[in-house]
Design a protein around this motif. Sequence first.
Motif, PDB file in Angstrom:
ATOM      1  N   ASP A  55      48.060  24.100  12.870  1.00  0.00           N
ATOM      2  CA  ASP A  55      49.001  23.116  13.450  1.00  0.00           C
ATOM      3  C   ASP A  55      50.461  23.650  13.642  1.00  0.00           C
ATOM      4  OD1 ASP A  55      47.222  20.775  12.762  1.00  0.00           O
ATOM      5  OD2 ASP A  55      47.931  20.757  10.900  1.00  0.00           O
TER       6      ASP A  55
ATOM      7  N   TRP B 139      53.645  21.526  14.945  1.00  0.00           N
ATOM      8  CA  TRP B 139      54.431  21.114  14.089  1.00  0.00           C
ATOM      9  C   TRP B 139      55.802  21.919  14.702  1.00  0.00           C
ATOM     10  CZ3 TRP B 139      56.206  25.327  10.617  1.00  0.00           C
ATOM     11  CH2 TRP B 139      57.180  24.840   9.589  1.00  0.00           C
TER      12      TRP B 139
ATOM     13  N   SER C 276      57.653  19.880  17.005  1.00  0.00           N
ATOM     14  CA  SER C 276      58.276  18.481  16.683  1.00  0.00           C
ATOM     15  C   SER C 276      59.514  18.802  15.896  1.00  0.00           C
ATOM     16  CB  SER C 276      57.403  17.896  15.602  1.00  0.00           C
ATOM     17  OG  SER C 276      57.285  18.753  14.358  1.00  0.00           O
TER      18      SER C 276
ATOM     19  N   ASP D  50      59.793  26.013   5.349  1.00  0.00           N
ATOM     20  CA  ASP D  50      58.909  25.668   4.543  1.00  0.00           C
ATOM     21  C   ASP D  50      59.242  24.162   3.960  1.00  0.00           C
ATOM     22  OD1 ASP D  50      56.729  26.945   2.973  1.00  0.00           O
ATOM     23  OD2 ASP D  50      58.043  26.959   1.156  1.00  0.00           O
ATOM     24  N   SER D  51      60.442  23.874   3.993  1.00  0.00           N
ATOM     25  CA  SER D  51      60.597  22.496   3.424  1.00  0.00           C
ATOM     26  C   SER D  51      60.192  21.478   4.149  1.00  0.00           C
ATOM     27  CB  SER D  51      62.265  22.363   3.039  1.00  0.00           C
ATOM     28  OG  SER D  51      63.071  22.216   4.333  1.00  0.00           O
ATOM     29  N   MET D  52      59.846  21.759   5.376  1.00  0.00           N
ATOM     30  CA  MET D  52      59.523  20.648   6.637  1.00  0.00           C
ATOM     31  C   MET D  52      57.988  20.669   6.657  1.00  0.00           C
ATOM     32  SD  MET D  52      62.358  19.314   7.411  1.00  0.00           S
ATOM     33  CE  MET D  52      62.085  18.523   9.248  1.00  0.00           C
ATOM     34  N   ARG D  53      57.297  21.274   6.118  1.00  0.00           N
ATOM     35  CA  ARG D  53      55.728  21.589   6.153  1.00  0.00           C
ATOM     36  C   ARG D  53      55.044  20.346   5.937  1.00  0.00           C
ATOM     37  NH1 ARG D  53      52.453  25.328   3.206  1.00  0.00           N
ATOM     38  NH2 ARG D  53      53.937  24.878   1.300  1.00  0.00           N
ATOM     39  N   PHE D  54      55.651  19.329   4.944  1.00  0.00           N
ATOM     40  CA  PHE D  54      54.927  18.323   4.382  1.00  0.00           C
ATOM     41  C   PHE D  54      53.454  18.454   4.123  1.00  0.00           C
ATOM     42  CE2 PHE D  54      58.523  16.914   6.800  1.00  0.00           C
ATOM     43  CZ  PHE D  54      59.166  16.297   5.815  1.00  0.00           C
ATOM     44  N   MET D  55      52.359  17.610   4.883  1.00  0.00           N
ATOM     45  CA  MET D  55      51.007  17.863   4.472  1.00  0.00           C
ATOM     46  C   MET D  55      50.185  18.882   5.760  1.00  0.00           C
ATOM     47  SD  MET D  55      50.380  16.530   1.665  1.00  0.00           S
ATOM     48  CE  MET D  55      48.663  16.356   1.753  1.00  0.00           C
ATOM     49  N   LEU D  56      50.943  19.281   6.793  1.00  0.00           N
ATOM     50  CA  LEU D  56      50.492  19.911   7.745  1.00  0.00           C
ATOM     51  C   LEU D  56      49.973  21.265   7.286  1.00  0.00           C
ATOM     52  CD1 LEU D  56      52.989  19.115  10.487  1.00  0.00           C
ATOM     53  CD2 LEU D  56      50.888  18.256  10.131  1.00  0.00           C
TER      54      LEU D  56
END
Length: 347
Positions: free
Chosen positions: A67, A71, A74, A130-136
């Motif tokens: 992703d 990602w 976005s 890293d803080s923006m990865r969520f479930m990707l």
Amino acid sequence: MTEHVRTGAPAHRSPLLSRPGAVEGEGLDAGVAAHYGNPVREQRLLAEGLAVVDLSHRGVVTVTGPDRLSWLHSITSQQLTGLEPHDSREALVLSPKGHVEHDLHLVDDGTTTWITTEPGTSAALAAWLDSMRFMLRVEVADVTADWAVLGEPSGSESRPGEPLAWRDPWPGLVGDTAAYGPVEGHPARGRRWREVLVPRAELARAVGDRDLAGTWASEALRVAAWRPRLGFETDHRTIAHEVDLLRTAVHLHKGCYRGQETIARVHNLGRPPRRLVFLHLDGSGHTLPDRGSAVSLDGKQVGFLTSVARHHEDGPIGLALVKRNTPVDATLDVAGVSAAQEVVVAP
């Protein structure tokens, strides 16, 4: 002026500083050579495509996983979906209010997206990503300890079997975007520059027997090309329009991302509050004004000097951010040095 990078001791001091004549840089460019004894010759060699620059103080961040491109698309300012292996892009990370926080020099090799960053910024960038990865399905790593960057005067993308390289698109218009300065007649037309990624342990071998030029040389050519640099032409309130970064780093119709509202509002409804200018500095003195010096008109400060250099043909030159309403034909004063300006970003 608030800078985006740390100014302490460099995390990685280059082994190329052991080369004959090497003089280490200072401040943001500490850790690599400012020059190797003859900065004017080095600049000429670099301009002729005959030298390489040690940029191993730059940071390197990788993003892996299926992703990764969608990602990054976005959360940054650039169109990245469908990016082909070895194709280069420049992208910005903006604050919620649209201020420039990171400038990503980005190239994908088909399995990994490689990003080079300004010195001292890779850890902060990696932590934010890293803080923006969520479930990707993505993984972020700061690999600066293992990978280094060399600057080359080449306009070619890397080919399969070659070390991966990011090709600088400046000053071309990349995708659906806009220029805030000239398109025809831009002084950087035909400019060739790329950043080559090499294992840090193999830095000396990657240089081989090529001539080395220091950062004084590369910076002089950058300034002459009106090329903005994070932490130099940007401060804590810079928006991309002020330094003409839309042309290479912003796609205007790619959908929402953090800071996109400011990009659209300023582009559609007005002009930026400040504008970048190129300065021809009076060369009759023996010293140059310091970066960050006040730029004044009729005794009143209208901006500050963002970069300064000695060009091998044009002499003392600089870039500055000034108030938008500063008259374009006015001779400015930079710490007691007179400076004629050229318009980079139109008022």
